[in-house]
Structure formats: C-alpha cells, structure tokens
Design a protein around this motif. Sequence first.
Motif, PDB file in Angstrom:
ATOM      1  N   THR A  61       0.857  -1.191   0.000  1.00  0.00           N
ATOM      2  CA  THR A  61       0.000   0.000   0.000  1.00  0.00           C
ATOM      3  C   THR A  61       0.889   1.236   0.000  1.00  0.00           C
ATOM      4  O   THR A  61       2.109   1.131  -0.029  1.00  0.00           O
ATOM      5  CB  THR A  61      -0.945  -0.012   1.225  1.00  0.00           C
ATOM      6  N   ARG A 119      -7.922   7.705  -0.522  1.00  0.00           N
ATOM      7  CA  ARG A 119      -9.129   6.855  -0.492  1.00  0.00           C
ATOM      8  C   ARG A 119      -9.887   6.937   0.828  1.00  0.00           C
ATOM      9  O   ARG A 119     -11.057   6.603   0.888  1.00  0.00           O
ATOM     10  CB  ARG A 119      -8.775   5.384  -0.736  1.00  0.00           C
ATOM     11  N   CYS A 131     -20.473  -0.260  14.765  1.00  0.00           N
ATOM     12  CA  CYS A 131     -19.964   1.117  14.950  1.00  0.00           C
ATOM     13  C   CYS A 131     -21.065   2.069  15.411  1.00  0.00           C
ATOM     14  O   CYS A 131     -20.775   3.207  15.779  1.00  0.00           O
ATOM     15  CB  CYS A 131     -19.361   1.623  13.657  1.00  0.00           C
ATOM     16  N   ARG A 157      -4.608  -5.778   3.182  1.00  0.00           N
ATOM     17  CA  ARG A 157      -4.553  -4.324   2.955  1.00  0.00           C
ATOM     18  C   ARG A 157      -5.936  -3.695   2.791  1.00  0.00           C
ATOM     19  O   ARG A 157      -6.094  -2.490   2.924  1.00  0.00           O
ATOM     20  CB  ARG A 157      -3.694  -4.015   1.738  1.00  0.00           C
ATOM     21  N   ASN A 158      -6.945  -4.530   2.470  1.00  0.00           N
ATOM     22  CA  ASN A 158      -8.307  -3.985   2.320  1.00  0.00           C
ATOM     23  C   ASN A 158      -8.874  -3.483   3.636  1.00  0.00           C
ATOM     24  O   ASN A 158      -9.741  -2.613   3.649  1.00  0.00           O
ATOM     25  CB  ASN A 158      -9.243  -5.060   1.765  1.00  0.00           C
ATOM     26  N   GLY A 203     -15.889  -3.769   1.186  1.00  0.00           N
ATOM     27  CA  GLY A 203     -15.680  -2.322   1.342  1.00  0.00           C
ATOM     28  C   GLY A 203     -16.579  -1.462   0.483  1.00  0.00           C
ATOM     29  O   GLY A 203     -17.180  -0.493   0.969  1.00  0.00           O
ATOM     30  N   ASN A 254     -14.503   7.065   6.887  1.00  0.00           N
ATOM     31  CA  ASN A 254     -13.852   7.403   5.623  1.00  0.00           C
ATOM     32  C   ASN A 254     -14.227   8.844   5.265  1.00  0.00           C
ATOM     33  O   ASN A 254     -15.409   9.200   5.297  1.00  0.00           O
ATOM     34  CB  ASN A 254     -14.340   6.424   4.544  1.00  0.00           C
ATOM     35  N   ARG A 262     -14.370  10.279   2.478  1.00  0.00           N
ATOM     36  CA  ARG A 262     -15.272  10.384   1.312  1.00  0.00           C
ATOM     37  C   ARG A 262     -16.716  10.076   1.687  1.00  0.00           C
ATOM     38  O   ARG A 262     -17.640  10.644   1.126  1.00  0.00           O
ATOM     39  CB  ARG A 262     -14.800   9.441   0.190  1.00  0.00           C
TER      40      ARG A 262
END
Length: 327
Positions: A29, A37, A113, A152-153, A217, A255, A257
């Motif tokens: 990564t 991202r 969450c 890594r995801n 994701g 995130n 975004r």
Amino acid sequence: MAFAGITGIGACLPEKILTNFDLEKMVETSDEWIRTRTGIKERRIADENTAASDLATEAAKRALEDAGLKPEDIDMIIVATVTADMPFPATACIVQKNIKAVNAAAFDLEAGCTGFIYSLSIATQFIENGTYKNILVIASDTLTKITDFKDRNTCILFGDGAGAIVVSRVEEKGILSNFLKSNGNGGDLLYIPAGGSRKPTTIETVRKKQHYIQMNGSEVFKFAVKVMGEAAESALKMANVSLEDVKMLIPHQANQRIIDAAARRLNISRDKVYINLDKYGNMSSATVPIALEEAVKMGKIKKGDIIVLVAFGAGLTWGANVIKWIK
Ligand code: ACO
C-alpha cells in the motif's frame, strides 16, 4: 417526565501511533493511496496488555471527574463494543469493578460502529422514565485486535480508543431525539465468520483467518453514504430542529469520502462537520464520543449548542442522536 442530558465526558487513546508509512512496510500500500481513499494518516494501537476494558475504564474515570460525580453515584454502565475483553463477563462489569461503581447495573451493547448512538438512546430511556439518575455510556473498541494486518483492504482503516459520557437526570432537555435503525440482510457485508456459536474457534478457523474482520468495502461504502444523511434527517425531524440550527455534525469517522458525501447530501457546510479520522482512523463505536470530547475540549462546542451525532456499522445498523450541549 424527567429530562436527560450529558453532564460529563472523557476519552482515552492508546499512546502507540501506527502511521501510513509504517503500514507501507507491512502490506502492499502507500500513504498516498490511504490518504486519498480514506483521509486517514495515522491511527492509535492498543498494546498487547491493553484490552477494551482498560481504555473504557480510563475514559469512564475522566467522564466521572468531568461530571463531578463519584463512582457510587452511577446507576448503570453500558459499554458499546464489538471487541469485548472476552465473550463473558461483560466488559461493562469489568469496568464496574475497576472504577468501583458498586451501585450500578452493567451490561454490554453490540450494534457495530453504531453502538454509542444505540447506548445513548437506551440511557435516555432509563433517565426519562425516572428509573435512574446517572448512567455511564462508554464506547470502547480495539479493532486492531481483530484485524488481519496482512489484509490491505481492512488493516489500513482501523484504530483503537474509548470515549465515555455521563447521562444524568437534568433540568433542561439535553437529549432531543434518538433515531435507530438496522437491516440484518446486510450482515455479511461486515462480519467475523468464526469464534461464535455458528462456527466455534478451531485450528482450522484460525488457519483460514476467520477470526478477523471480513468486509465488502465498496458495498459498505454505498450503504454508509445513503444512511448517514437519512439518519441525521430523521433524528432532526424527531427533535423538531432544522439543520440551520445545528452547530455541529459529528459523524462516525470511517472514511473522509463517506463523510463528504453525507455532508453534501445534507447540504451542510464542511466547517460544521467535525473530522478527526486523519489522526485515529475508524475506532468503531468509539469514534463519535472521542470526536465529541475533542470538539468540546477545543471550545468548538459551547453551552446551548445543538449537535447531531450520526453513525453506521455492522449489523447493518445506523442511527443518530440530536443533543443540546447543556454544560
Ligand atoms: N492499498 C493500495 N491498494 C489497495 C488497498 C490498499 N490498502 N486496498 C485496496 N486496494 C486496491 C484494491 O485491490 C483495488 O485494486 P484493483 O482495482 O486492482 O482490484 C483498488 O485498490 C480499488 O479498491 P476498492 O475497494 O474499489 O477501493 P475503494 O475506493 O472502494 O476504497 C475502502 C476501499 C477504503 C475500503 C472503501 O471501500 C471504504 O471505505 N469502504 C467503507 C469501509 C467502512 O466504512 N467500513 C466500516 C467498518 S465499521 C466496523 O464495523 C468495523
């Protein structure tokens, strides 16, 4: 009817920092990919001797001090977590022992969450119906303990931390509305396959890494963008408050975004949205109270301000609270 309001707040973050550059050495990564991202630059990691109850205990002590209460004043402890110290006893009972809250009932609440949003709603009911006077609501998660640091995801997203509030019987209404929702059909978008009664832990499940978070994701992303705005709007409607009257939106920090898309959908200006995920990543249920504590400490929230808390998570679950800061 009695009124509920937040009378104390505290947080606890592990000291160890894991940066994107550290992750570059662990998986394929880059700092640039993670920042663009997700918006995350670094996150906190609980060491091998620190469990969810340890962070929760420290956050709880700070919230109690802020409220000017003694442990024996607490009638109930709710710990929102997906990373309980162990399946049982409840992490809330461990916190009760640690802080010596001898008069409290204690239990854990699992809503991914969204756990803090759900727990605040439960506390509101017990205060408003006159059963209790002071309730500790704690959100504590150590997601890095259930994350595969070879994947890594997922491993770039998560961090550890705890936030706590005291919800008390007060003169002026401080919790204006609670909106909760879930859709169990999306359960397999974000889950841990093994370690429960469906698939107890075996050497085989561990070998297949089924004790770690599995996530779709892009589907979680689409769901989150849709429900964050909806939840905030529904909670505002329930509270009979218009968006113009909101001082600050505190969203679940998953995130950048997702947050930007939700803000656009709500048509709320970016300076009214509190963001700290660059420093901490996604700490599951703990992100919202930690962000709230930080905003209060920085003087961005003052007495009388109206705040919207909104989150989404595994379950799937989502929800929002509209609160008036009464301290
Ligand atoms: N570094 C570099 N490349 C990567 C990384 C990484 N860390 N991770 C994935 N990629 C690659 C993928 O393999 C893919 O490559 P390909 O096109 O060759 O197949 C490419 O980058 C794009 O992958 P996407 O998954 O499409 O990337 P996306 O833009 O969707 O971002 C992310 C991925 C950040 C995970 C995003 O989907 C997201 O944030 N989803 C929501 C996650 C979330 O909020 N989870 C909540 C968890 S809460 C809880 O309860 C624990």
